[in-house]
Write a protein that holds these residues in place. Structure first.
Motif, PDB file in Angstrom:
ATOM      1  N   LYS A 174       0.831  -1.208   0.000  1.00 21.17           N
ATOM      2  CA  LYS A 174       0.000   0.000   0.000  1.00 21.17           C
ATOM      3  C   LYS A 174       0.867   1.260   0.000  1.00 21.17           C
ATOM      4  O   LYS A 174       0.543   2.242  -0.670  1.00 21.17           O
TER       5      LYS A 174
ATOM      6  N   ASP B 250      -6.411  13.286  -3.383  1.00 17.67           N
ATOM      7  CA  ASP B 250      -6.991  11.957  -3.607  1.00 17.67           C
ATOM      8  C   ASP B 250      -6.703  11.108  -2.381  1.00 17.67           C
ATOM      9  O   ASP B 250      -5.547  10.917  -2.009  1.00 17.67           O
TER      10      ASP B 250
ATOM     11  N   LYS C  40      -7.425   7.509  -0.009  1.00 15.61           N
ATOM     12  CA  LYS C  40      -7.876   6.120   0.055  1.00 15.61           C
ATOM     13  C   LYS C  40      -7.949   5.708   1.522  1.00 15.61           C
ATOM     14  O   LYS C  40      -6.973   5.849   2.254  1.00 15.61           O
TER      15      LYS C  40
ATOM     16  N   TYR D 257      -8.316   2.586   3.729  1.00 15.64           N
ATOM     17  CA  TYR D 257      -8.270   1.129   3.755  1.00 15.64           C
ATOM     18  C   TYR D 257      -8.970   0.602   5.005  1.00 15.64           C
ATOM     19  O   TYR D 257      -8.870   1.203   6.083  1.00 15.64           O
TER      20      TYR D 257
ATOM     21  N   ALA E 224      -9.910  -0.484  -0.366  1.00 16.10           N
ATOM     22  CA  ALA E 224      -9.938   0.911   0.063  1.00 16.10           C
ATOM     23  C   ALA E 224     -11.136   1.648  -0.513  1.00 16.10           C
ATOM     24  O   ALA E 224     -11.590   1.374  -1.625  1.00 16.10           O
TER      25      ALA E 224
ATOM     26  N   ALA F   7     -12.283   5.033  -1.989  1.00 12.28           N
ATOM     27  CA  ALA F   7     -11.645   6.173  -2.644  1.00 12.28           C
ATOM     28  C   ALA F   7     -12.466   7.442  -2.440  1.00 12.28           C
ATOM     29  O   ALA F   7     -13.698   7.406  -2.449  1.00 12.28           O
TER      30      ALA F   7
END
Length: 561
Positions: free
Chosen positions: A207, A265, A267, A269, A499, A501
Motif C-alpha cells: 500500500k 486523492d 484512500k 483502507y 480501500a 476512494a
C-alpha cells in the motif's frame, strides 16, 4: 518458434511480477508501525514555488531575524542547499509512538557530506560522534543524526506522544506524573532505523509502494490502527468489538497544487470483515433528484449520502452492539427492522441564504447583537410509508419530552410519500418536495458515488463581512481571504483493492496562478498584517506609558528618620 514464444511470455510474466513486488526505496528507514508519514517531492514543489519566493514572505523573513532561532537553522533558511541536503529529491517526515513516548524523524538524500555534518553540529554542538557498519552518528539528546554518503535520518525524541490519549490527559490534569521512568537512548533508536529489515519497514508494504507511485507533490500516510491501539485497551471500548472498525485500517492521500485549485486523492483502507460488508452494502449512488431540490438562492453547503439500510444492521452485528441498539430503539417506539423498512437509503443535508441579522432581544446597555439567519434542509427518501410513520411518531414523542410546554419547535417537516424533509420553515420543506432549484450548477461534480458534498467558502465569508471588518487588521485579513478562497467539493465511495476512494477539490478565486504560489502570497499578506498590528500595539503602549507621571512609575525614596 512455439518454445521461444512461450519462454518470452514466461520471462515477461516474471519481470512483471518482480516489478510489482519490488520494494520501494523511500520506506527502508521507516518502521512499519509508523503512525504518520509525509513524503514531499522536492523537485515538483520547487518547480511550483521557488525558495526565493518563500524568502520574500514577511513571516519567513521575521523568523530568519529572530534571535531565538539557532544559527544553523538561519543558515538553512537562507539557503537549504548549504545544509548539504538535496532538496530536489524526496524528503520524508514520520512519527512513531511507542511504550516510552515516541519520536519524530526527518530523512532524505545527502548532496554534500561535509556540509551536512557541519550543519548537524550547529544543533548538536559537543555531541558524541560514533560510527557503526559504515554509518556515522552525531547525537546529543534529544537529537541524533545518522548518515551515510547518500542518506540521512535526523531523529528528535518526543516523549509527550505518550500523553496523546484521553487517560494520560486526565492523569496530567490531576497532577499525576506520567513521564517515562527511563529516558530514550536516542543513539540506539537512530542506529536501529538503519538496521531495519525490509519486512519490518515500509519498504515492502504494497500500500505504501502504491501510494508513492501516484503522481503528486505530496503524499501522506496515517496508520489508524496504530493510532487507536491505546484507546482499544479501554475496558469500555472493549465491550464493543470496535477493533473491527480499526483493524487493518489506514488512510493514504496524494496532494497536488494546480492552477487555481488544490486536489487531494484519499484512500481509506479497511480490514477484511469491514471490507466485505462495504462491498455488499456500500455501492450506492447519491440521489441527483434530491440534490436538485435544495431550496434557496445562495447555496452555502450541501451534502448527500447514499446507503443501504440493511448495512447498518449488519454493521451493528459486526460490532456486537445490535442488541443494545434494538433495546434503545424499542424504548422510543420502533425497531431496527422498522428503520430498515422505512428508509430507502438517501440522505441530503443543506444550508442556504446565510446572513447576519439583528437579534430581536437587546443585550445589556441597549446593545443589539447579531445572529446568523439561514435556511436548512434535512431530507431522506421513504421506503415503506407505514414504517416511516412509526419513526415520525417516535420523533414527535421525543420532541414533546425535550421541549418546554409553551415553546415551539425551531423547525417544520413535510413529506410527499417519496421524500421526507425537515426545514427551518414549512415553506422550505414544501419547496424541497415540490420543485427543483435552477441555481445549483455543481451537482455533476459531486454525484455518481456513495457520498458527495459542496461548501461555498466565499459566500460563507461574505455572510460575516460586518463582523469581520470591525477594525483595520480584521478587515485586511477578511479582504485577503475573500480574494483567495472560492469553494470546496468532495465525493467518494468507490471500493477497490480494500480501500474506499475519495477526492477533495479546493478551488481558489484566481484560476490562473498555481495554488502553492497563492498560498504563499496569502501567508505573506497575513504576515504583513500581523507585523503592522504588532507595531501599532507597541506604539499605542508607548504612548500610554508616556502619559503616566514619572512619580507613579518610580517610587520615591523612603524618608529617613
Amino acid at each position: 518458434m512455439q518454445i521461444h514464444f512461450r519462454n518470452l511470455l514466461l520471462g515477461s510474466a516474471v519481470l512483471l511480477m518482480a516489478s510489482c513486488s519490488k520494494p520501494n526505496t523511500q520506506g527502508k528507514l521507516i518502521p512499519k508501525e509508523a503512525a504518520f508519514v509525509i513524503q514531499v517531492d522536492g523537485k515538483s514543489l520547487s518547480s511550483k514555488l521557488s525558495w526565493d519566493e518563500i524568502k520574500q514572505n514577511p513571516v519567513f523573513a521575521e523568523a530568519s531575524k529572530d534571535s531565538t532561532v539557532p544559527a544553523g537553522m538561519k543558515v538553512i533558511l537562507n539557503n537549504p542547499d548549504s545544509a548539504g541536503i538535496d532538496t530536489k529529491t524526496d524528503l520524508l517526515f514520520f512519527a512513531l509512538q511507542d511504550s516510552i513516548g515516541g519520536y519524530v524523524a526527518f530523512e532524505g538524500t545527502i548532496k554534500n557530506e561535509d556540509q551536512f555534518k557541519n550543519f548537524i553540529k550547529t544543533f548538536a554542538a559537543d555531541g558524541s560522534e560514533n560510527e557503526a557498519d559504515g554509518i556515522k552518528f552525531i547525537s546529543k539528546a534529544p537529537f541524533c543524526a545518522g548518515y551515510t554518503k547518500d542518506k540521512f535520518v535526523y531523529l528528535f525524541d518526543a516523549p509527550q506522544m505518550s500523553q496523546m490519549d484521553a487517560l494520560s490527559g486526565r492523569m496530567q490534569r490531576d497532577s499525576i506524573d506520567i513521564t517515562p521512568s527511563k529516558p530514550r537512548d536516542i543513539f540506539s533508536t537512530c542506529k536501529a532505523l538503519f538496521a531495519l529489515s525490509e519486512s519490518n519497514s515500509l519498504a515492502k508494504n504494497d500500500k505504501f509502494t502504491a501510494l508513492l507511485k501516484e503522481n503528486g507533490d505530496m503524499h501522506f500516510w496515517m496508520n489508524t490502527e496504530q493510532l487507536t491501539k491505546g484507546a482499544m485497551n479501554n475496558p469500555m471500548m472493549a465491550m464493543a468489538n470496535l477493533d473491527k472498525l480499526y483493524k487493518g485500517s489506514l488512510t493514504t492521500g496524494t496532494l497536488n497544487f494546480e492552477n487555481g485549485k488544490i486536489n487531494v486523492d484519499v484512500k481509506s483502507y479497511v480490514g477484511d470483515e469491514l471490507g466485505k460488508l462495504y462491498k455488499k452494502y456500500g455501492d450506492g449512488k447519491v440521489s441527483e433528484d434530491m440534490l436538485k431540490r435544495m431550496p434557496g438562492k445562495d447555496i452555502i453547503g450541501l451534502m448527500a449520502i447514499a446507503y443501504k439500510p440493511e448495512g447498518i444492521k449488519e454493521l451493528l452485528k459486526l460490532l456486537g452492539v445490535d442488541g443494545i441498539a434494538n433495546m434503545g430503539l424499542s424504548n422510543v417506539g420502533f425497531t431496527m427492522d422498522d428503520f430498515i423498512k422505512a428508509n430507502k437509503g438517501d440522505l441530503v443535508l443543506g444550508l442556504s441564504d446565510l446572513s447576519m441579522k439583528k437579534d430581536s432581544a437587546a443585550g445589556e446597555m441597549g446593545y443589539v447583537s447579531e445572529k446568523p439567519d439561514f435556511n436548512f434542509i434535512f431530507a431522506t427518501s421513504i421506503g415503506d410509508k407505514d414504517a416511516f410513520n412509526k419513526l415520525i411518531n417516535a420523533g414527535k414523542k421525543l420532541g414533546e419530552k425535550g421541549l418546554p410546554a409553551d415553546s415551539k419547535a425551531p423547525f417544520a417537516y413535510s413529506d410527499n410519500g417519496s421524500y421526507f424533509a425537515i426545514a427551518n420553515s414549512k415553506e422550505n420543506a414544501d419547496k424541497f418536495l415540490s420543485a427543483t432549484n435552477p441555481n445549483i450548477d455543481f451537482i455533476n461534480k459531486i454525484n455518481g458515488q456513495a457520498f458527495g458534498g459542496y461548501l461555498n467558502i466565499h459566500l460563507l465569508l461574505k455572510a460575516f463581512e460586518k463582523e469581520a471588518t470591525k477594525d483595520s487588521s480584521a478587515s485586511a485579513v477578511y479582504d485577503a481571504s475573500l480574494k483567495l478562497w472560492d469553494n470546496l467539493l468532495f465525493k467518494g465511495g468507490d471500493f477497490k483493492d480494500g480501500a474506499i476512494a475519495q477526492t477533495v477539490e479546493v478551488n481558489l478565486v484566481d484560476k490562473t496562478t498555481n495554488s502553492l504560489k497563492q498560498l504563499n502570497q496569502y501567508a505573506a499578506k497575513l504576515g504583513e498584517i500581523y507585523k503592522a498590528r504588532k507595531a501599532k500595539e507597541k506604539t499605542a503602549s508607548m504612548a500610554m506609558d508616556a502619559t503616566i507621571p514619572i512619580e507613579d512609575v518610580v517610587a520615591p525614596p523612603a524618608s529617613k528618620k
